[in-house]
Write a protein that holds these residues in place. Structure first.
Motif, PDB file in Angstrom:
ATOM      1  N   ALA A 259      31.222  52.635 -11.808  1.00 42.90           N
ATOM      2  CA  ALA A 259      30.742  51.928 -12.994  1.00 42.90           C
ATOM      3  C   ALA A 259      31.381  50.553 -13.106  1.00 42.90           C
ATOM      4  CB  ALA A 259      31.048  52.757 -14.248  1.00 42.90           C
ATOM      5  N   LEU A 260      32.704  50.476 -12.902  1.00 43.87           N
ATOM      6  CA  LEU A 260      33.404  49.201 -13.021  1.00 43.87           C
ATOM      7  C   LEU A 260      32.957  48.212 -11.953  1.00 43.87           C
ATOM      8  CD1 LEU A 260      35.629  47.463 -14.293  1.00 43.87           C
ATOM      9  CD2 LEU A 260      37.269  48.582 -12.773  1.00 43.87           C
ATOM     10  N   LEU A 261      32.850  48.651 -10.705  1.00 40.29           N
ATOM     11  CA  LEU A 261      32.469  47.741  -9.628  1.00 40.29           C
ATOM     12  C   LEU A 261      31.024  47.278  -9.770  1.00 40.29           C
ATOM     13  CD1 LEU A 261      34.250  49.433  -6.584  1.00 40.29           C
ATOM     14  CD2 LEU A 261      34.970  47.442  -7.895  1.00 40.29           C
ATOM     15  N   THR A 262      30.161  48.142 -10.271  1.00 40.89           N
ATOM     16  CA  THR A 262      28.784  47.703 -10.525  1.00 40.89           C
ATOM     17  C   THR A 262      28.749  46.600 -11.570  1.00 40.89           C
ATOM     18  OG1 THR A 262      27.930  49.900  -9.976  1.00 40.89           O
ATOM     19  CG2 THR A 262      26.503  48.459 -11.267  1.00 40.89           C
ATOM     20  N   TYR A 307      38.555  53.579  -3.892  1.00 39.94           N
ATOM     21  CA  TYR A 307      38.044  52.228  -4.118  1.00 39.94           C
ATOM     22  C   TYR A 307      37.200  51.763  -2.930  1.00 39.94           C
ATOM     23  CZ  TYR A 307      37.849  47.188  -3.957  1.00 39.94           C
ATOM     24  OH  TYR A 307      37.394  45.897  -3.827  1.00 39.94           O
ATOM     25  N   GLY A 308      37.669  52.018  -1.700  1.00 42.31           N
ATOM     26  CA  GLY A 308      36.914  51.598  -0.530  1.00 42.31           C
ATOM     27  C   GLY A 308      35.524  52.216  -0.503  1.00 42.31           C
ATOM     28  N   ALA A 309      35.424  53.506  -0.822  1.00 42.69           N
ATOM     29  CA  ALA A 309      34.115  54.164  -0.832  1.00 42.69           C
ATOM     30  C   ALA A 309      33.234  53.619  -1.950  1.00 42.69           C
ATOM     31  CB  ALA A 309      34.301  55.672  -0.984  1.00 42.69           C
ATOM     32  N   ALA A 310      33.822  53.412  -3.130  1.00 38.96           N
ATOM     33  CA  ALA A 310      33.029  52.916  -4.250  1.00 38.96           C
ATOM     34  C   ALA A 310      32.558  51.489  -4.004  1.00 38.96           C
ATOM     35  CB  ALA A 310      33.852  52.990  -5.538  1.00 38.96           C
ATOM     36  N   THR A 314      28.592  50.543  -3.931  1.00 39.58           N
ATOM     37  CA  THR A 314      28.041  49.644  -4.942  1.00 39.58           C
ATOM     38  C   THR A 314      27.808  48.235  -4.412  1.00 39.58           C
ATOM     39  OG1 THR A 314      30.289  49.123  -5.722  1.00 39.58           O
ATOM     40  CG2 THR A 314      29.114  50.915  -6.836  1.00 39.58           C
ATOM     41  N   ARG A 315      28.196  47.996  -3.144  1.00 45.17           N
ATOM     42  CA  ARG A 315      28.031  46.684  -2.512  1.00 45.17           C
ATOM     43  C   ARG A 315      28.739  45.579  -3.314  1.00 45.17           C
ATOM     44  NH1 ARG A 315      23.087  48.787  -2.945  1.00 45.17           N
ATOM     45  NH2 ARG A 315      22.336  47.145  -4.345  1.00 45.17           N
ATOM     46  N   CYS A 316      29.917  45.940  -3.839  1.00 44.53           N
ATOM     47  CA  CYS A 316      30.680  44.991  -4.651  1.00 44.53           C
ATOM     48  C   CYS A 316      31.709  44.281  -3.785  1.00 44.53           C
ATOM     49  CB  CYS A 316      31.380  45.706  -5.813  1.00 44.53           C
ATOM     50  SG  CYS A 316      32.389  44.609  -6.828  1.00 44.53           S
ATOM     51  N   ALA A 317      31.549  42.975  -3.624  1.00 43.29           N
ATOM     52  CA  ALA A 317      32.489  42.162  -2.854  1.00 43.29           C
ATOM     53  C   ALA A 317      33.275  41.225  -3.753  1.00 43.29           C
ATOM     54  CB  ALA A 317      31.727  41.354  -1.793  1.00 43.29           C
ATOM     55  N   ALA A 318      33.334  41.537  -5.040  1.00 43.51           N
ATOM     56  CA  ALA A 318      33.920  40.605  -6.000  1.00 43.51           C
ATOM     57  C   ALA A 318      35.339  40.974  -6.396  1.00 43.51           C
ATOM     58  CB  ALA A 318      33.057  40.546  -7.256  1.00 43.51           C
ATOM     59  N   VAL A 319      35.969  41.916  -5.675  1.00 43.39           N
ATOM     60  CA  VAL A 319      37.288  42.401  -6.074  1.00 43.39           C
ATOM     61  C   VAL A 319      38.232  42.359  -4.886  1.00 43.39           C
ATOM     62  CG1 VAL A 319      38.572  44.333  -7.101  1.00 43.39           C
ATOM     63  CG2 VAL A 319      36.207  43.906  -7.785  1.00 43.39           C
TER      64      VAL A 319
END
Length: 902
Positions: A259-262, A307-310, A314-319
């Motif tokens: 949810a957070l990474l999305t 975190y790596g799996a999430a 979620t395709r999140c590269a912002a963290v």
């Protein structure tokens, strides 16, 4: 000096870290996922664990400073300390703290961080982890989530109020109006917004881009309604509760992370219309200080794996996630050099096919001839010439001008009709009211409070023996009281002793009813005027405590931050005597691990006051209205420990190199030799020269606030000279001061100066304030019954802090007594070290491990002084344990975040 561990590859790693947090060119790559990093610190020789922990802390603080140099947040980041991770291990997901920290404070000009999916997931997880929550079903869970959403949304709360239905489901209107609301208002203002909220949630979670992230995570191939979504969540909660708390925490960690990474991925997308989104040019950083013992290290490494799996799902590269931990006990895995990790960070591109594993590296050992740190360079995101609001206003003006002249007129009307009244001028807050100084002298009132203690001591000696109770002695170190009538307005000894007397009586009544609690005597020791004899008194207490069967288990007091009280704390600490301070707020008083205090420290107070001066409308802007301060003049006494420290801290927090005027009462010219070589510090030899210097500064810069860090006794003399003997006669003067001025202000000392706008701090809310806790209300009622509802010290906070100091000491004593019948000072100190949580009269007392002897998020109130009394214009902190008692925003409309500790 801020630094990072020195060694091979350290500089390359720092450069790579800053380059991925702030990508070159000011453009954030949308698909370059950065793998998490785990840095392992090793110790050397004897005390290896402590050395490793020290290197872990130094590395984390160094990385944090790169993101937050000189008190200016340049990158959105979250940092979880070792104590927080240790407490959460196996009990709560770490993502709860990460999301809360990211949303609490963001860099300037980047807009509010909206995390709709995370807040929804957080509400669900809080329900799931609450052992008292009922077995969830779809309807109950949806009702709970929407109720929590109402708390965060002003518009939704307003619509719900228009619907007319009360919180318990009944009608809020009588007769036929209730039926009208039920058939017209409730469907329109309650049911429709609730249905629309559920539809938006399921669109994001289940239907977005063919399949939302929740549907993908849970493998849901059918069902697209809110009822089906909350039904699936309820089944998830029930299944995880059956598996056990630790397994459930891990599963909920996955939910929260996705949810957070999305949300973060959606927030970091580039935007061309919003000027706030155009300024989001950095990744979000997460720093973790993993402990070396307990379950915290394992929980941290599991978090990195999840975190790596999430991030991949979620395709999140912002963290960017960096964790630092002691090497001893760390899980096995490939370990690289810092230079190797730096190369991997720079080479990260695209989304990997498999979830990225944490990049592990051992921090290099420092060369023996070099310091164990390397100088840091802070990140430097691209800056803009205009603030977002200014850019948006300029764009709107140009568009309106192109459209039509009436459009320009309308735009100007909208932008100029903003609220510019001075804070506290027409507030509806509870006013303290004008206090009524007593006809008795301060000495008489002090002796009356001391008589209350003597009578209670006599009752203890008689009744404790009859009940077979255990008795211990608490020593109180207090200053002498003023002998003149006017001294009431500046003296804190009387209310402090009153608060201690009320607490002793209440605690002994509890011991009378509960044999598991200890009876307490109080023995007061006078330390002279301004604690001149504090060192001698401390040595005498040490000698008395070493006597056999002395019964002394601790010391309370120290109402002033002075060199002599600082030395007294050090003497008692060396003798391992537990101490609880009342109103001594200087950070420099923390010279012993045996010292706790119930008042907020100077660093917290200065941070709140600086934010208040920067954002609050407190300074006359020349039109009769008010605006935030643009400049500051700090007045301090360099020979006074409290004054010197809080004046320096406010100048640092306010920024812009404020002018500092140094004045020492009594013409002690030795203060010149103690001042730093700074051309912004000007020494004044008299009150008249000080008034002239302040007048000169505010004439040059009218929107200047005077921060009075000196004592209250000199403030009245300064006002006399400023109002009559300077060129600023008739000019408005805005003063912001600490709680040393509070008693004088509440007594009406400064009410006859209409040109003065005074804001001063206090550590309690006014009596009768609706935000006050139940304990505070009971204390206020008891104080009023004993000393009168218009007593001079009822609202200045010193009595409440004296009361809470005794309550904290008693809580530690009773905790120790439950574990050993021969409770001694070492047992009391162990109880304090293990942490104490208790509702106090001045706020919620929360002492945990590693809290530097101060209560977390201690409340602080700023009052506006008026002819009718003083009214709150800012109150921040944990006034009560429940969520409603934690105030996190301030301002007329709650538009500003309360500064946090640290």
């Amino acid at each position: 000096m801020h630094g990072f561990v020195r060694g091979e590859g350290a500089r390359e790693f720092l450069e790579a870290f800053t380059s991925v947090v702030v990508p070159p060119g000011g453009k954030l790559p949308g698909r370059d996922l950065i793998p998490p990093v785990l840095l392992l610190a090793e110790g050397e020789g004897e005390g290896e664990g402590e050395r490793a922990a020290a290197r872990v802390g130094r590395a984390v603080r160094g990385l944090r400073w790169c993101l937050y140099p000189e008190g200016a947040k340049r990158v959105p980041y979250a940092m979880l300390g070792a104590d927080e991770i240790r407490e959460a291990a196996g009990e709560r997901p770490l993502s709860l703290g990460v999301g809360r920290e990211l949303a609490a404070d963001v860099p300037r000009h980047t807009g509010r961080l909206r995390l709709p999916d995370f807040w929804l997931a957080r509400d669900i997880v809080e329900w799931a982890l609450d052992p008292e929550a009922p077995e969830p079903d779809a309807t109950g869970l949806r009702d709970h989530a929407y109720a929590e959403r109402l708390k965060r949304g002003l518009v939704l709360r307003a619509l719900w109020a228009l619907g007319g239905q009360s919180a318990d489901g009944g009608a809020s209107a009588p007769g036929w109006l209730a039926h009208l609301q039920r058939f017209l208002a409730q469907p329109l203002f309650q049911l429709l917004p609730r249905w629309w909220w559920g539809r938006r949630c399921t669109r994001r979670l289940l239907r977005s881009r063919k399949r939302g992230w929740y549907a993908k995570w849970r493998g849901i191939s059918h069902g697209r309604t809110a009822e089906e979504f909350f039904g699936d969540v309820a089944r998830l909660i029930r299944s995880e509760r059956c598996r056990g708390r630790e397994a459930g925490v891990g599963r909920f960690e996955e939910l929260l992370l996705r949810a957070l990474l999305t949300d973060l991925r959606r927030t970091a997308r580039p935007g061309r219309i919003s000027p706030w989104r155009r300024r989001r040019l950095t990744r979000f950083a997460v720093l973790l200080e993993l402990p070396g013992e307990g379950g915290g290290a394992a929980a941290g490494e599991r978090f990195l794996q999840r975190y790596g799996a999430a991030a991949r799902d979620t395709r999140c590269a912002a963290v960017v996630v960096v964790a630092v931990a002691p090497a001893e006990g760390a899980a096995a895995g490939e370990r690289r050099s810092l230079a190797g990790v730096a190369d991997r960070l720079r080479a990260a591109s695209g989304l990997p096919a498999e979830p990225p594993e944490p990049l592990r590296a051992v921090l290099p050992e420092p060369p023996s001839a070099s310091p164990d740190e390397v100088e840091l360079t802070p990140v430097a995101p691209r800056t803009f010439r205009l603030a977002p609001a200014a850019e948006l206003a300029l764009t709107g003006t140009l568009v309106a001008a192109l459209l039509s002249v009436p459009g320009v007129w309308f735009f100007e009307r909208v932008t100029t009709e903003e609220d510019r009244t001075c804070l506290g001028g027409a507030s509806r807050e509870v006013v303290t009211g004008r206090a009524e100084p007593s006809d008795a002298t301060p000495r008489q009132e002090y002796e009356e409070a001391a008589q209350m203690i003597d009578e209670e001591n006599a009752r203890v000696n008689q009744e404790a023996g009859e009940h077979g109770g255990t008795v211990r002695t608490v020593m109180h170190i207090g200053a002498d009281v003023a002998k003149n009538q006017k001294g009431q307005r500046y003296n804190g000894a009387v209310p402090e002793l009153r608060g201690i007397a009320l607490a002793q009586r209440s605690l002994n009544e509890e011991a009378e009813n509960n044999p598991g609690k200890v009876w307490l005597r109080v023995a007061t020791r006078h330390a002279g005027d301004d604690f001149a004899n504090a060192e001698r008194v401390a040595r005498q207490i040490v000698a008395d405590a070493r006597k056999k069967n002395s019964g002394i288990i601790g010391v309370v007091g120290f109402s002033h931050s002075l060199r002599q009280t600082q030395t007294a704390v050090r003497i008692l600490g060396d003798a391992r005597i537990p101490m609880v301070g009342t109103t001594a707020t200087a950070d420099a008083m923390q010279v012993s691990d045996h010292y706790r205090r119930v008042a907020p420290i100077n660093s917290r107070e200065a941070g709140v006051e600086a934010a208040f001066a920067h954002r609050g409308r407190i300074v006359d802007d020349g039109s009769g209205n008010c605006a935030p301060a643009e400049a500051a003049v700090v007045v301090k006494d360099p020979r006074d420990l409290y004054s010197q420290e809080i004046g320096r801290l406010f100048a640092e927090r306010f920024g812009g190199r404020p002018t500092t005027l140094a004045y020492t009462p009594g013409g002690r010219d030795k203060s010149r030799a103690q001042l730093p070589s700074d051309d912004r510090v000007v020494v004044q030899d008299s009150i008249g020269e000080l008034a002239d210097a302040v007048c000169e500064r505010i004439t040059e810069a009218p929107r200047t606030v005077v921060y009075w860090a000196s004592r209250a006794a000199e403030f009245s003399a300064f006002l006399d000279d400023f109002g009559d003997d300077t060129a600023c006669e008739g000019r408005k003067l805005t003063v912001l001061a600490g709680n040393d001025l509070t008693t004088a202000a509440l007594s009406g000392e400064y009410a006859d100066r209409p040109w003065l706008r005074l804001y001063h701090t206090v550590h309690v809310l006014p009596a009768g304030h609706p935000r006050a806790s139940d304990v505070a209300q009971v204390f206020n009622a008891e104080y009023a019954h004993e000393f009168g509802s218009h007593d001079l010290w009822r609202n200045d906070g010193r009595a409440a802090l004296g009361y809470d100091a005794m309550q904290l000491m008693a809580a530690a004593v009773n905790t120790a007594y439950r574990s050993t019948e021969t409770v001694g000072r070492s047992h009391v100190q162990l109880s304090l070290d293990n942490g104490v949580r208790k509702q106090g009269a001045s706020g919620y007392l929360h002492f945990g491990r590693g809290d530097r002897g101060v209560s977390r998020d201690k409340p602080l109130v700023i009052l506006r002084h008026t002819a009718d009394g003083s009214r709150p214009v800012l109150y921040c902190g944990a006034f009560a344990r429940n969520p409603a008692g934690r105030i996190e925003r301030w301002g007329p409309h709650g538009e500003f975040d309360c500064p946090r500790d640290g």
